[in-house]
Design an enzyme around this catalytic site. Sequence first.
Site, PDB file in Angstrom:
ATOM      1  N   GLY A 254      -7.977   3.596   3.002  1.00 38.95           N
ATOM      2  CA  GLY A 254      -7.706   2.463   2.133  1.00 38.95           C
ATOM      3  C   GLY A 254      -8.753   2.221   1.062  1.00 38.95           C
TER       4      GLY A 254
ATOM      5  N   SER B 172      -5.601   5.605  -4.148  1.00 37.96           N
ATOM      6  CA  SER B 172      -5.470   7.018  -4.480  1.00 37.96           C
ATOM      7  C   SER B 172      -5.199   7.259  -5.962  1.00 37.96           C
ATOM      8  CB  SER B 172      -4.344   7.645  -3.658  1.00 37.96           C
ATOM      9  OG  SER B 172      -4.126   8.992  -4.041  1.00 37.96           O
TER      10      SER B 172
ATOM     11  N   ASN C  90      -3.949  10.019  -6.745  1.00 36.57           N
ATOM     12  CA  ASN C  90      -2.754  10.848  -6.636  1.00 36.57           C
ATOM     13  C   ASN C  90      -1.480  10.007  -6.548  1.00 36.57           C
ATOM     14  OD1 ASN C  90      -3.895  13.634  -6.390  1.00 36.57           O
ATOM     15  ND2 ASN C  90      -4.910  12.718  -4.628  1.00 36.57           N
TER      16      ASN C  90
ATOM     17  N   ARG D  38     -11.869   6.513  -3.441  1.00 34.64           N
ATOM     18  CA  ARG D  38     -12.368   7.788  -2.931  1.00 34.64           C
ATOM     19  C   ARG D  38     -13.895   7.848  -2.841  1.00 34.64           C
ATOM     20  NH1 ARG D  38     -11.739  12.043  -6.907  1.00 34.64           N
ATOM     21  NH2 ARG D  38      -9.722  11.036  -7.199  1.00 34.64           N
TER      22      ARG D  38
ATOM     23  N   ASP E  44       0.859  -1.173   0.000  1.00 30.11           N
ATOM     24  CA  ASP E  44       0.000   0.000   0.000  1.00 30.11           C
ATOM     25  C   ASP E  44       0.900   1.229   0.000  1.00 30.11           C
ATOM     26  OD1 ASP E  44      -2.377   1.590   0.308  1.00 30.11           O
ATOM     27  OD2 ASP E  44      -1.902   1.771   2.433  1.00 30.11           O
TER      28      ASP E  44
ATOM     29  N   ASP F 278      -0.089   5.100   1.024  1.00 26.83           N
ATOM     30  CA  ASP F 278      -0.262   6.048   2.121  1.00 26.83           C
ATOM     31  C   ASP F 278      -0.195   5.338   3.475  1.00 26.83           C
ATOM     32  OD1 ASP F 278      -0.802   8.159   0.258  1.00 26.83           O
ATOM     33  OD2 ASP F 278      -2.827   7.375   0.039  1.00 26.83           O
TER      34      ASP F 278
ATOM     35  N   ASP G 296      -1.491  -0.839   6.088  1.00 27.23           N
ATOM     36  CA  ASP G 296      -1.711  -0.229   7.407  1.00 27.23           C
ATOM     37  C   ASP G 296      -3.189  -0.007   7.685  1.00 27.23           C
ATOM     38  OD1 ASP G 296      -2.023   1.904   5.512  1.00 27.23           O
ATOM     39  OD2 ASP G 296      -1.762   3.336   7.164  1.00 27.23           O
TER      40      ASP G 296
END
Length: 260
Positions: A71, A149, A151, A74, A21, A23, A207
């Site tokens: 996770g 994401s 991004n 969006r 993952d 972020d 996480d």
Amino acid sequence: MDGGNPNLPVDWGRYRAVLFDLDGVLTATAKIHAICWKRMFDSFLKRWAAERKMSFEPFDSVRDYHEYVDGRLRYDGVRSFLASRGIELPDGSPDDSPERETVCGLGNRKDAMVGEILASERVDVFEGSIRLVRWLRQQGLATAVVSASKNCPAVLRAAGIEDLFDQRIDGHVASDLGLPGKPAPDTYLKAAELLSVPPAEAVVVEDAISGIEAGRNGGFGLVIGVDRQGDAERLAAAGADIVVRDLVELLPESLSQQEA
């Protein structure tokens, strides 16, 4: 190969690929997302409550963030949180402007906030995580980043780590391929497929509770939880085989004790 060392916390010699993952695992951008979710939802909730003469209950950037949006893709995160408050909005369209009060409009509003921060601030990485990625690649394991994401490419570039991954499955790819987000395992399964590695020979590193569940639901050989928020018990309960505070713990002892 050092990965077969029985003294390591993980017998890396049993696996061919590791799927990370982004972020909160590789980059310290989870806090940026949490801040932006709170700003966006609080602004919406204040108007929603005022129009209905209800009391305003703000978005909790710890509890609500981890329970409903962390996770997830969006728009799934928007739907999940709004449902927790008994709020229904039309889905709208992915090209909705950030001003529209639709699921997609709210999601795009949050994304615009993230983009503004990424354009003006440096992206920090977790050094222990990057050291593990580099070491795994030296051992011959394939690596991929799997993130909800959109991004993700910008974050990887800003952090200077885009060359460390053989494949990337992010929000854009998931949308283009129609892949459901975590806790469904599809994004991780697609990454393993692109690496030509069966799930049983791949490791998932997460996480977020939803990400841990995705790894478990996908039948991956090992699911590693990274405890950034004191959630070790919840990560284990969700299906993590191993929970660590820092991925440097999974390096050979002689390397884990070195300065980053």
